[in-house]
Design a protein around this motif. Structure first.
Motif, PDB file in Angstrom:
ATOM      1  N   THR A   1      47.404  -4.980 -16.275  1.00 31.21           N
ATOM      2  CA  THR A   1      47.576  -6.336 -16.836  1.00 31.21           C
ATOM      3  C   THR A   1      48.716  -7.041 -16.095  1.00 31.21           C
TER       4      THR A   1
ATOM      5  N   VAL B   1      41.175  -4.508 -15.865  1.00 30.54           N
ATOM      6  CA  VAL B   1      41.718  -5.566 -16.722  1.00 30.54           C
ATOM      7  C   VAL B   1      41.437  -6.925 -16.080  1.00 30.54           C
TER       8      VAL B   1
ATOM      9  N   ALA C   1      49.049  -8.813 -25.747  1.00 34.90           N
ATOM     10  CA  ALA C   1      49.375  -9.297 -24.404  1.00 34.90           C
ATOM     11  C   ALA C   1      48.967 -10.761 -24.265  1.00 34.90           C
ATOM     12  N   GLU C   2      47.831 -11.104 -24.858  1.00 31.38           N
ATOM     13  CA  GLU C   2      47.388 -12.500 -24.787  1.00 31.38           C
ATOM     14  C   GLU C   2      48.444 -13.433 -25.376  1.00 31.38           C
TER      15      GLU C   2
ATOM     16  N   VAL D   1      42.955 -11.648 -22.256  1.00 30.16           N
ATOM     17  CA  VAL D   1      43.034 -10.395 -21.505  1.00 30.16           C
ATOM     18  C   VAL D   1      41.940  -9.469 -22.013  1.00 30.16           C
TER      19      VAL D   1
ATOM     20  N   LYS E   1      48.421  -1.416 -19.280  1.00 29.33           N
ATOM     21  CA  LYS E   1      49.628  -2.221 -19.151  1.00 29.33           C
ATOM     22  C   LYS E   1      49.943  -2.530 -17.681  1.00 29.33           C
TER      23      LYS E   1
ATOM     24  N   TRP F   1      43.066  -7.389 -25.374  1.00 27.57           N
ATOM     25  CA  TRP F   1      44.427  -6.934 -25.717  1.00 27.57           C
ATOM     26  C   TRP F   1      45.168  -8.163 -26.241  1.00 27.57           C
TER      27      TRP F   1
ATOM     28  N   SER G   1      34.321  -7.230 -18.779  1.00 30.03           N
ATOM     29  CA  SER G   1      35.715  -7.678 -18.920  1.00 30.03           C
ATOM     30  C   SER G   1      35.847  -9.156 -18.554  1.00 30.03           C
TER      31      SER G   1
ATOM     32  N   VAL H   1      42.315 -10.850 -16.494  1.00 34.02           N
ATOM     33  CA  VAL H   1      43.213 -11.822 -17.142  1.00 34.02           C
ATOM     34  C   VAL H   1      42.741 -13.228 -16.764  1.00 34.02           C
TER      35      VAL H   1
ATOM     36  N   VAL I   1      39.822  -5.719 -21.420  1.00 30.14           N
ATOM     37  CA  VAL I   1      39.998  -4.404 -20.806  1.00 30.14           C
ATOM     38  C   VAL I   1      38.681  -3.650 -20.824  1.00 30.14           C
TER      39      VAL I   1
END
Lengths: 262, 787
Positions: free
Chosen positions: A254, A185, A212-213, A196, A251, A209, A121, A187, A198
């Motif tokens: 993150t 996750v 989300a990025e 991001v 989620k 993801w 990750s 970030v 996972v």
């Protein structure tokens, strides 16, 4: 464990040469391979230990890049990257237990690409570069599904180069038995955007993801992803959690990683 | 203040020096000259017929000495079951055979089929892989309710049913119980699963068989909680070896938790094979093998109903439980869901009418038997959960509802066949409120809320029947063995003592606690006393350690033997002091003629016993050694009140245990530090069950939780610092020490406290959740919150 030949070369070149033998396997810290051998689930003719190659053990912060040798144990990363890249240092410092951290290596973990391992990750979220004895591979090209990577047979990870982010954080939700990531996750915030990645959740291994990025690149705050949801399709379903639960964790974690990022 | 090493003080455990410095001597540390190694070929399907088994290729592999199959065990006894249940129709339970090695059929993944004995362990494993085995896979039954339906595949064809027994207790009360439910003001119903667990002692099982052909003497070294029981079962029922030709040694044992009570196929095998090849044979279980071959625990599916009047007085209780036996009847399996479970359903409460139904079911899974608490945790869990649910339904405080129904007068005869001698449930509840600061809970809950967490409080009581067991009673209930305990006290010439006990220590601290008793009785230093146990060759026939029995039963035998020693020593002292025996007093290790300064010390008497130059030889034998057996007249009934506070993360469902308090009544205490440790360990295991552990098979009978990668053991970071108290003491009235036993209490009392706390937290958070089945994993709690 079946019988096998054993070699412990002291240079990368010698290791690559040794690995040309039929049915040979590289042995990093052995935290996955040794238990596999003990259960007789693998039967290599030869093991080539990388533990004697000093050139693979280093942690160097140079400019905006953190370079980690492929043979560097997690404990060393945890100690020596603490100042330059604290999020990565903390990730390394929470893998397994002290015995695992003192034997297991960054290169070994990344090459194995366990779908629940922590390192992939970070590599993917940072867009790190995987350097091998023959070439450089970008993180986006490297991970190719559960236990699958771009590495060719006999190819060794000599180094991983992480562009050091402005802010980063890794949130690991532990699987209760193995303490691998049930979902994890990472970030990472850079001048040109947020990434991001996972682990633990998808049947295809580590993934980005991207929704989300995009949201976090516009607004680096946990509220930015409040309206997003993760598709549980393709998520791992096992004793420890459903796909829907893992999607939920992606989620939640993150958001927590964004709030905790430093 | 009592002296260190006598009854009362927290004397440090003398055995820890060797355990903590790596000097323990476990079965795997025993290597007999010339030993060979056994490796088992086990079934990888849950149910199947062996079509062919060809060992020819494997026999020619390097190092192979001999390969054994089911054929070698034709006509040899199977593993016996030590308890026979009579069902509700008065019929004996169905009792299928349990072969040492499979006879034509395999019935669970891990069922042993063949064994290679080779020069090295590695060669044996290689040869196991070379055995050619063809199995016709048959449909497997895993789910208990499916197993008892018509047309379900049969685990044992020859007995014609998967229902081992259908037990009603007390069957004569059933009509009255049902009638009470019809007229009750309130009925609370709860369906729950008490999940299957794997004991996972730190030390896996090991067995070493040795045979001396010149004397025809067998020795079995094994990881057992009760070597004499193994000698009896294996010698008499499996291999036909008389006791005087069979020695069973269980040296240091690294934890048992029940799983090392039972007689296992591997023990019989190495004993048999050692004679067959005339060489010692060793088998060491891997952890993977332990998951497939150690008897597992719990696995009850229960519906419980509680009938109450308007004020909350319990009127009646009825339960229906499906209890998984697995594929074969393990040694004490039938007794666990019946006599160790049904008899505890009154709990701490004066419920006048109780009916318990238990259906024991065969499935294609590893056998299930006693696991720390054995039946009593199952009883406590369902009872304390249904009471909590009733309190919430009726809007009564859960503690107040319990108090309203406490038994307050002793002795108390329950409607489920046992008589509690002593107890004070109000005292332990009051102590709990104090040590857990229950008054401060609301403030702590408010603080948790501020932190975004849901805090909950769970409280429950428990009672258990320990000091197992009165032989006259268990004999009527189907036990095929007596459950007394033995002790020999050997006084040496210079005054030191060796105490041989039939109890077995595998973590309980007997080597420290038992000398405290003897030292206290004689008034000498505990350092002069050594405990010997775990070897049939040097201790009298004893029944071993389980069911929190060692101090209550084994300790009482030691008291009896020591009393015999003191009686005889007084006679010797009277002779030496030229006084009447009636005038001799023993205090602080000195015999004195009452009212005089004439005295002789302990060593003076013991020396006279063995150097009888001045000795009443005409009336007394020389020597000072006595043996006693103690068979209790009743069970003991430890009890207590437990509380747990949790925080639930509303985003992930993760449960964190903030605090755990236990107020126990164990009667008198010999060593409070050892008691603390036992309670800590028990609570840790109970928290493990409540939050983490789960043994899971898929629908084909493959074990999904077959390693520590998927079977979640509790770790230090999963448990809080415990607050434990055992100052409430109502001594047992029928054993000489007034002790009750403490080994299982923590594991019995803690799971309902945790689950009650989580349900409380969720309800406080506005979730309509009345029950979640254990383990309360984050995923399960989160899923419950989504409803």
């Amino acid at each position: 464990m079946y019988n096998f030949e054993f070699e412990r070369p002291s240079t990368v070149e010698a290791a690559v040469a040794a690995l040309k033998a039929e049915d040979s396997l590289a042995l990093g810290g052995g935290q996955t391979l040794i238990p596999t051998l003990k259960q007789r689930l693998a039967a290599p003719a030869k093991l080539v230990s990388l533990a004697g190659i000093d050139a693979l053990k280093f942690v160097k912060a140079e400019g905006g890049t953190l370079r980690i040798g492929g043979g560097t144990p997690h404990a060393v990363v945890a100690r020596e990257a603490a100042k330059s890249f604290p999020a990565l240092a903390r990730l390394a410092g929470n893998i397994g237990d002290p015995a695992v951290r003192n034997k297991g290596t960054a290169g070994g973990s990344i090459a194995n690409n366990d779908p629940s391992a922590c390192y992939p990750s970070a590599v993917l979220a940072c867009g790190a570069t995987i350097v091998t004895n023959g070439r450089e591979i970008s993180a986006d090209d490297f991970f190719q599904g559960m236990f699958e990577t771009a590495l060719e047979e006999g190819e060794l990870i000599t180094e991983v180069r992480f562009p050091i982010p402005q802010a980063a954080n890794y949130q690991k939700f532990e699987q209760p038995a193995s303490r691998f990531a049930l979902t994890g996750v990472f970030v990472a915030k850079y001048a040109d955007g947020v990434r991001v990645a996972v682990t633990g959740a998808s049947g295809d291994g580590v993934f980005r993801w991207t929704e989300a990025e995009a949201a976090l690149s516009a607004n680096f705050s946990a509220t930015a992803i409040a309206g997003l949801s993760v598709d549980p399709d393709g998520m791992i379903e096992d004793l420890h959690g459903s796909g829907a639960y893992r999607a939920r964790l992606v989620k939640v974690l993150t958001g927590r990683a964004v709030s905790a990022a430093s | 203040m009592p002296k260190d090493g006598h009854i009362g003080p927290a004397t440090k455990r003398r055995e820890d020096l060797r355990f903590l410095t790596g000097k323990g001597r476990y079965t795997d540390d025993i290597n007999v000259r010339g030993q060979a190694y056994a490796q088992f070929l086990r079934s990888n399907v849950a149910h199947g017929r062996i079509r062919s088994l060809d060992t020819a290729a494997a026999e020619s592999m390097p190092g192979v000495i001999r390969i054994f199959t089911g054929k070698d065990f034709e006509g040899i006894g199977g593993l016996p079951c030590g308890w026979q249940i009579t069902d509700k129709h008065g019929q004996p339970m169905l009792e299928p055979g349990h072969p040492v090695l499979a006879q034509g059929k395999v019935r669970h993944v891990g069922d042993p089929i063949a064994v290679v004995v080779a020069e090295t362990e590695s060669q044996a494993r290689d040869a196991v892989e070379a055995i050619e085995l063809e199995i016709e896979e048959l449909p497997a039954v895993i789910d208990m309710k499916a197993a008892v339906k018509d047309g379900a595949p049969l685990v044992h064809d020859d007995i014609g049913s998967n229902l081992c027994y259908d037990w009603g207790f007390v069957e004569e009360n059933k009509a009255a119980v049902d009638a009470a439910f019809k007229t009750a003001d309130h009925v609370t119903t709860l369906e729950l699963v008490n999940q299957r667990l794997t004991a996972n002692p730190m030390e896996p099982r090991v067995a070493v068989g040795d045979y001396d052909s010149s004397s025809e003497h067998h020795t079995l070294y094994t990881t057992s909680q009760n070597p004499h029981v193994i000698r009896l079962l294996m010698g008499a029922f499996v291999l036909g070896i008389p006791e005087h030709k069979l020695r069973v040694v269980a040296p240091d044992v690294g934890g048992g938790f029940g799983s090392k009570i039972f007689h296992y196929a591997e023990e019989a095998f190495v004993t048999f094979a050692a004679k067959a090849i005339n060489r010692p044979v060793k088998w060491t279980s891997s952890r993977s093998e332990a998951f497939l071959s150690d008897a597992q625990g719990r696995d009850h599916v229960t519906k419980i109903q509680l009938a109450l009047d308007k004020e909350g007085h319990f009127q009646a209780l009825r339960t229906e439980t499906f209890a998984n036996m697995g594929a074969y009847l393990s040694t004490f399996a039938p007794s666990v869901p019946t006599w160790l479970h049904g008899t505890l359903m009154a709990g701490n409460y004066k419920t006048p009418l109780i009916y318990v139904n238990v259906k024991a079911v065969f499935t294609n899974t590893v056998p299930v038997d006693a696991y720390r608490g054995a039946g009593r945790p199952e009883a406590t869990y369902q009872l304390e959960r249904v009471i909590d649910k009733a309190a919430r339904e009726m809007g009564i405080d859960p503690i107040a509802l319990r108090r309203k129904n406490f038994i307050t007068e002793f002795p108390y005869a329950t409607p489920v066949a046992v008589e509690y001698d002593t107890g004070d449930y109000e005292a332990t509840m009051a102590k709990l409120e104090e040590i857990a600061d229950l008054k401060g809970f609301e403030a702590r809950a408010a603080q948790s809320k501020k932190n975004g967490k849901l805090r909950g409080l769970g409280v429950n009581c428990y009672i258990e029947a320990c000091g197992i067991a009165p032989s006259h009673l268990v004999g009527q209930l189907g036990a095929r063995a007596g459950l007394y305990e033995s002790a020999t006290v050997r006084v040496n010439a210079t005054g030191s003592l060796t105490v041989m006990t039939g109890s077995h220590s595998h973590g309980q601290g007997h080597e420290t606690a038992f000398p405290q008793i003897v030292a206290d009785m004689i008034g000498i230093d505990a350092g002069q006393i050594e405990i010997v146990h775990g070897d049939t060759a040097n201790s009298p026939m004893g029944m071993g350690t389980y069911g929190s029995r060692s101090l209550a039963v084994g300790g009482s035998a030691i008291v009896r033997a020591t009393n015999k020693i003191i009686d005889k020593a007084k006679k010797i002292a009277a002779h030496l002091l030229e006084a009447s025996e009636a005038d001799i007093e023993l205090k602080d290790g000195k015999f004195t003629v009452a009212g005089t300064d004439k005295s002789v010390d302990w060593a003076g008497v013991t020396l006279a016993a063995y150097v009888p130059h001045n000795y009443p030889l005409e009336s007394l034998e020389p020597g000072l050694e006595e043996t006693a057996f103690y068979d209790p007249s009743n069970f003991t009934y430890p009890s207590g009140a437990y509380s747990c506070e949790v925080e639930v993360d509303p985003d992930t469902g993760k449960v964190t245990i903030c605090s755990f308090a236990a107020a126990d009544d164990f009667g008198n205490i010999v060593n409070p530090m050892i008691v603390d440790g036992q309670v800590h360990g028990g609570i840790g295991q109970g928290i493990g069950q409540a939050l983490l552990e789960n043994t899971v098979y898929d629908e084909n009978g493959q074990l999904l939780s077959a390693s520590f990668m998927d079977y979640a053991m509790p770790r230090a970071s999963d448990v809080p610092f415990y607050t434990v108290d055992h100052s409430c003491q109502t001594p047992c009235t029928h054993n000489p020490l007034g002790v009750k036993g403490c080994g299982e209490a923590g594991a019995i009392g803690s799971p309902p406290a945790v689950v009650n706390a989580v349900v409380d937290a969720l309800q406080r958070g506005g979730h309509d959740v009345t029950h979640i089945d254990m383990p309360l994993s984050p995923a399960r709690v989160w899923a419950a919150m989504q409803k």
